[in-house]
Design a protein around this motif. Sequence first.
Motif, PDB file in Angstrom:
ATOM      1  N   PHE A 152       0.831  -1.212   0.000  1.00  0.00           N
ATOM      2  CA  PHE A 152       0.000   0.000   0.000  1.00  0.00           C
ATOM      3  C   PHE A 152       0.861   1.257   0.000  1.00  0.00           C
ATOM      4  CE2 PHE A 152      -1.971   3.379   2.573  1.00  0.00           C
ATOM      5  CZ  PHE A 152      -2.959   3.752   1.679  1.00  0.00           C
ATOM      6  N   LEU A 153       1.833   1.303   0.899  1.00  0.00           N
ATOM      7  CA  LEU A 153       2.675   2.501   0.982  1.00  0.00           C
ATOM      8  C   LEU A 153       3.418   2.719  -0.331  1.00  0.00           C
ATOM      9  CD1 LEU A 153       4.134   1.927   4.574  1.00  0.00           C
ATOM     10  CD2 LEU A 153       2.412   3.641   3.911  1.00  0.00           C
ATOM     11  N   PHE A 154       3.876   1.624  -0.917  1.00  0.00           N
ATOM     12  CA  PHE A 154       4.638   1.750  -2.146  1.00  0.00           C
ATOM     13  C   PHE A 154       3.739   2.057  -3.345  1.00  0.00           C
ATOM     14  CE2 PHE A 154       6.810   0.110  -5.923  1.00  0.00           C
ATOM     15  CZ  PHE A 154       7.927   0.929  -5.893  1.00  0.00           C
TER      16      PHE A 154
ATOM     17  N   SER B  31      -4.638  -2.984  -2.351  1.00  0.00           N
ATOM     18  CA  SER B  31      -3.932  -2.979  -1.065  1.00  0.00           C
ATOM     19  C   SER B  31      -4.641  -2.052  -0.067  1.00  0.00           C
ATOM     20  CB  SER B  31      -2.470  -2.557  -1.237  1.00  0.00           C
ATOM     21  OG  SER B  31      -2.383  -1.290  -1.852  1.00  0.00           O
ATOM     22  N   ARG B  32      -5.231  -0.981  -0.570  1.00  0.00           N
ATOM     23  CA  ARG B  32      -5.954  -0.067   0.302  1.00  0.00           C
ATOM     24  C   ARG B  32      -7.131  -0.789   0.969  1.00  0.00           C
ATOM     25  NH1 ARG B  32     -10.311   3.226   0.339  1.00  0.00           N
ATOM     26  NH2 ARG B  32     -10.065   5.103   1.615  1.00  0.00           N
ATOM     27  N   GLU B  33      -7.855  -1.551   0.157  1.00  0.00           N
ATOM     28  CA  GLU B  33      -8.985  -2.283   0.739  1.00  0.00           C
ATOM     29  C   GLU B  33      -8.524  -3.265   1.808  1.00  0.00           C
ATOM     30  OE1 GLU B  33     -11.085  -3.878  -2.600  1.00  0.00           O
ATOM     31  OE2 GLU B  33     -11.679  -1.860  -3.231  1.00  0.00           O
TER      32      GLU B  33
ATOM     33  N   VAL C 157      -2.393   8.379   2.321  1.00  0.00           N
ATOM     34  CA  VAL C 157      -2.022   7.415   3.353  1.00  0.00           C
ATOM     35  C   VAL C 157      -2.764   7.725   4.655  1.00  0.00           C
ATOM     36  CG1 VAL C 157      -0.125   6.648   4.838  1.00  0.00           C
ATOM     37  CG2 VAL C 157       0.230   6.848   2.384  1.00  0.00           C
ATOM     38  N   GLN C 158      -2.748   9.017   5.000  1.00  0.00           N
ATOM     39  CA  GLN C 158      -3.382   9.416   6.260  1.00  0.00           C
ATOM     40  C   GLN C 158      -4.874   9.080   6.286  1.00  0.00           C
ATOM     41  OE1 GLN C 158      -2.037  13.386   6.791  1.00  0.00           O
ATOM     42  NE2 GLN C 158      -1.248  12.966   8.857  1.00  0.00           N
ATOM     43  N   SER C 159      -5.559   9.400   5.195  1.00  0.00           N
ATOM     44  CA  SER C 159      -7.011   9.184   5.211  1.00  0.00           C
ATOM     45  C   SER C 159      -7.320   7.691   5.236  1.00  0.00           C
ATOM     46  CB  SER C 159      -7.676   9.880   4.022  1.00  0.00           C
ATOM     47  OG  SER C 159      -7.330   9.216   2.837  1.00  0.00           O
ATOM     48  N   THR C 160      -6.505   6.901   4.532  1.00  0.00           N
ATOM     49  CA  THR C 160      -6.728   5.447   4.550  1.00  0.00           C
ATOM     50  C   THR C 160      -6.494   4.876   5.950  1.00  0.00           C
ATOM     51  OG1 THR C 160      -6.029   5.296   2.256  1.00  0.00           O
ATOM     52  CG2 THR C 160      -6.046   3.251   3.523  1.00  0.00           C
ATOM     53  N   LEU C 161      -5.379   5.286   6.550  1.00  0.00           N
ATOM     54  CA  LEU C 161      -5.080   4.769   7.884  1.00  0.00           C
ATOM     55  C   LEU C 161      -6.147   5.186   8.888  1.00  0.00           C
ATOM     56  CD1 LEU C 161      -1.195   5.185   8.051  1.00  0.00           C
ATOM     57  CD2 LEU C 161      -2.497   3.081   7.769  1.00  0.00           C
ATOM     58  N   LYS C 162      -6.619   6.405   8.714  1.00  0.00           N
ATOM     59  CA  LYS C 162      -7.661   6.870   9.628  1.00  0.00           C
ATOM     60  C   LYS C 162      -8.902   5.991   9.507  1.00  0.00           C
ATOM     61  CE  LYS C 162     -10.277  10.910  10.981  1.00  0.00           C
ATOM     62  NZ  LYS C 162     -11.129  11.849  10.250  1.00  0.00           N
TER      63      LYS C 162
ATOM     64  N   ALA D  91      -8.908   3.059   8.587  1.00  0.00           N
ATOM     65  CA  ALA D  91      -8.533   1.741   9.109  1.00  0.00           C
ATOM     66  C   ALA D  91      -8.326   1.776  10.622  1.00  0.00           C
ATOM     67  CB  ALA D  91      -7.269   1.248   8.419  1.00  0.00           C
ATOM     68  N   THR D  92      -8.710   2.868  11.231  1.00  0.00           N
ATOM     69  CA  THR D  92      -8.607   3.098  12.684  1.00  0.00           C
ATOM     70  C   THR D  92      -7.164   3.059  13.198  1.00  0.00           C
ATOM     71  OG1 THR D  92      -8.887   0.799  13.446  1.00  0.00           O
ATOM     72  CG2 THR D  92     -10.902   2.056  13.032  1.00  0.00           C
ATOM     73  N   LEU D  93      -6.235   3.512  12.360  1.00  0.00           N
ATOM     74  CA  LEU D  93      -4.844   3.622  12.802  1.00  0.00           C
ATOM     75  C   LEU D  93      -4.420   5.083  12.710  1.00  0.00           C
ATOM     76  CD1 LEU D  93      -3.284   0.583  10.970  1.00  0.00           C
ATOM     77  CD2 LEU D  93      -3.330   0.887  13.439  1.00  0.00           C
ATOM     78  N   SER D  94      -3.398   5.433  13.488  1.00  0.00           N
ATOM     79  CA  SER D  94      -2.979   6.828  13.474  1.00  0.00           C
ATOM     80  C   SER D  94      -1.473   6.934  13.259  1.00  0.00           C
ATOM     81  CB  SER D  94      -3.376   7.470  14.807  1.00  0.00           C
ATOM     82  OG  SER D  94      -2.439   8.452  15.157  1.00  0.00           O
ATOM     83  N   LEU D  95      -1.090   8.038  12.671  1.00  0.00           N
ATOM     84  CA  LEU D  95       0.327   8.285  12.432  1.00  0.00           C
ATOM     85  C   LEU D  95       0.924   9.175  13.517  1.00  0.00           C
ATOM     86  CD1 LEU D  95       0.403   8.885   8.571  1.00  0.00           C
ATOM     87  CD2 LEU D  95       1.527   7.040   9.820  1.00  0.00           C
ATOM     88  N   ALA D  96       0.110   9.531  14.505  1.00  0.00           N
ATOM     89  CA  ALA D  96       0.518  10.529  15.490  1.00  0.00           C
ATOM     90  C   ALA D  96       1.880  10.228  16.117  1.00  0.00           C
ATOM     91  CB  ALA D  96      -0.543  10.649  16.571  1.00  0.00           C
TER      92      ALA D  96
END
Lengths: 121, 247, 313
Positions: B100-102, B139-141, B196-201, B203-208
Amino acid sequence: MQRLIKKLYYGDIPDAGGGTAPSNDQQPTTDWPLWEVFIRSKQGLDHKHVGSLHASDAQMAIENARDVYTRRQEGVSIWVVESKRLTASNPAEAGELFEPAADKVYRHPTFYNLPDQVNYI
Amino acid sequence: MQQALLDYTLYLSDNSLILGQRNAAWCGHGPVLEQDIAITNITLDLIGQSRILYQYAAQLKGGDATEDSLAFLRSEREYKNCLLVERPNGDWAQTILRQFLFSCFQRELYTQLTKEKDSTLAAIATKALREVSYHYRWSREWVLRLGDGTAESHTRLASALENLWPYTGELFKGADYELALGLDPAMLYTNWLSAVQSTLKEATLSLASFASCFMQTGGKTGIHTEELGFILTDLQYMQRTYPGCDW
Amino acid sequence: MDSHNLEEQFQHKIDQEIKIEPKDWMPDAYRKTNIRQISQHAHSEVVGMLPEGNWVSRAPSLKRKVILIAKIQDEGGHGLYLYAAAETLGQSREQMINDLHSGKAKYSSIFNYPALTWADMGAIGWLVDGAAIMNQVMLTRTSYGPYARAMVRICKEESFHQRQGFESLLVLSKGSEGQRVLCQDAINRWWWPALMMFGPRDHESTNSDMSMKWRIKRKTNDELRQQFVDMIAEQIKVLGMTLPDPALRWNAIRNHYDFGEINWNEFWQVVKGNGPCNKERLEARKKAWGQGAWVREAAQAYANKKNTRTKAA
Ligand SMILES: [Fe+2]
Ligand SMILES: [Fe+2]
């Protein structure tokens, strides 16, 4: 007449002897739901049933169908439907459903003899 | 300038090859048959991309260079792939997140390259962009499914994020050959980060917790992690054992 | 209608070459035989991904790498089509996979042999896929509809498998001395196991009689094996290699090649689990399935959550 096909009992006609489903199919399964896949091979043609696959949701079913059934450019459009939502006719009723159409030859163009001069009808 | 174009093309092809080589290890070992086939399609796309790019690089390099001599017969320090793609497969979460990141990065990069003045690269990017857009979507899904699936999948994805995040900074740090061509990857960062940020959000994950994360670099200039040596040992085995043969 | 009558009608359909479809009445034993055969066929495709999979990372050129990956991926697809065909008979995929993992269900013994060199990729494509194709072409006419249709799709895809295998050996046979040695060595090791793929001699095969009557199978093991030997004995001439059987020679009276006796002790030992890689193969499958459990659960949990959310909205 309306009868849901449950894939797990597919093929089982319970009211007659023999033909019982394998005993172990009663166990619950953790398999993802089963989907039937229909593919339009080129623009202008009907979708045709090509097979089935497992997927956790409709989106994944479409993508899996793309990966499994169109690796050789077999399709331009995909339909998926969860197998348990398909209704199928019962083979035991095939006689009453389909045989009445057999003697209606007048529905077919070849039933009518036209003079040669009338081409292209 | 020619050298920069060659290096840059090798950078792109090495990225695709090494990630393809990594993903290929899933073939026959996926979590379910349907997904085994799915990730293998991505593998085939990536190796396919690397082939076209190596063929172009061979042309740029001239002499008797071929796609295979470039793919198989360089030494560790000559490979220019980013470190992210050589990270181990780990579990399905790590493989998915790496993809996904790549793919998210590759999507931005190839979009930019479709407008590139070098018409060969632009054509390659146009074709590859279609593939990459699908990789991104797929990969996003999966990132969403894992992040917002079960407690276990959430934990696994979170730890994959911790493992991989330090390797994302390098993608946006221009190497000499990128800057020489006027293709500063820093320009891609904002779009990449917001996707990336919106997808992770979701997915209930944070980059904080990664705000001041120290970033690993070096791959793009040939300073790799220890992983690459092992990858190349497999990759190059036949060519090194039976030099100069046709296959 | 009593079951005797149904059975007569069923056999009549078979004799008339009318395919049996999932919801049609069928004898219990027909269903079970099909489930057993189709699921074991599916397992063979999936386990068959492993020996070739070992060489993906080491393929000698990028072209060979993508060919090999695409070929192995096809086998995964074949497994999938076949599991789906067996599912129409009432067996869940999970159940079939559990039966594989518990050792209750078998898969083709050929995949219990190791793939030792790159040339094995060619030999597997040419000999193993070649032998499988003989069987599979026959099965496109099998009496159970979903199985027959899966086989049609599979045979279309298989045609490239054997060709790429042969072509890959052809390149080796024209290559360096070292490459020719690789080529002959791989043929030597895969020839006899490939012949064993057709199963026991006809008089020792337990499932053959009913399978023939119900047209699940349409040719006997020995018939198919002979057909295979006749084909390969000619093709090997193009490679300029030899088959490791001193008894192999053309028999003008039979119009077939004669060939030597298979080592049946080895055959049964491998079937029983004592082949060189039985344990590794099964372990690899169990590991992939076991380590995939949390992934499958996560996707299901996510789908359920999404469903509930849409309903609530
Ligand atoms: Fe196959
Ligand atoms: Fe095959």
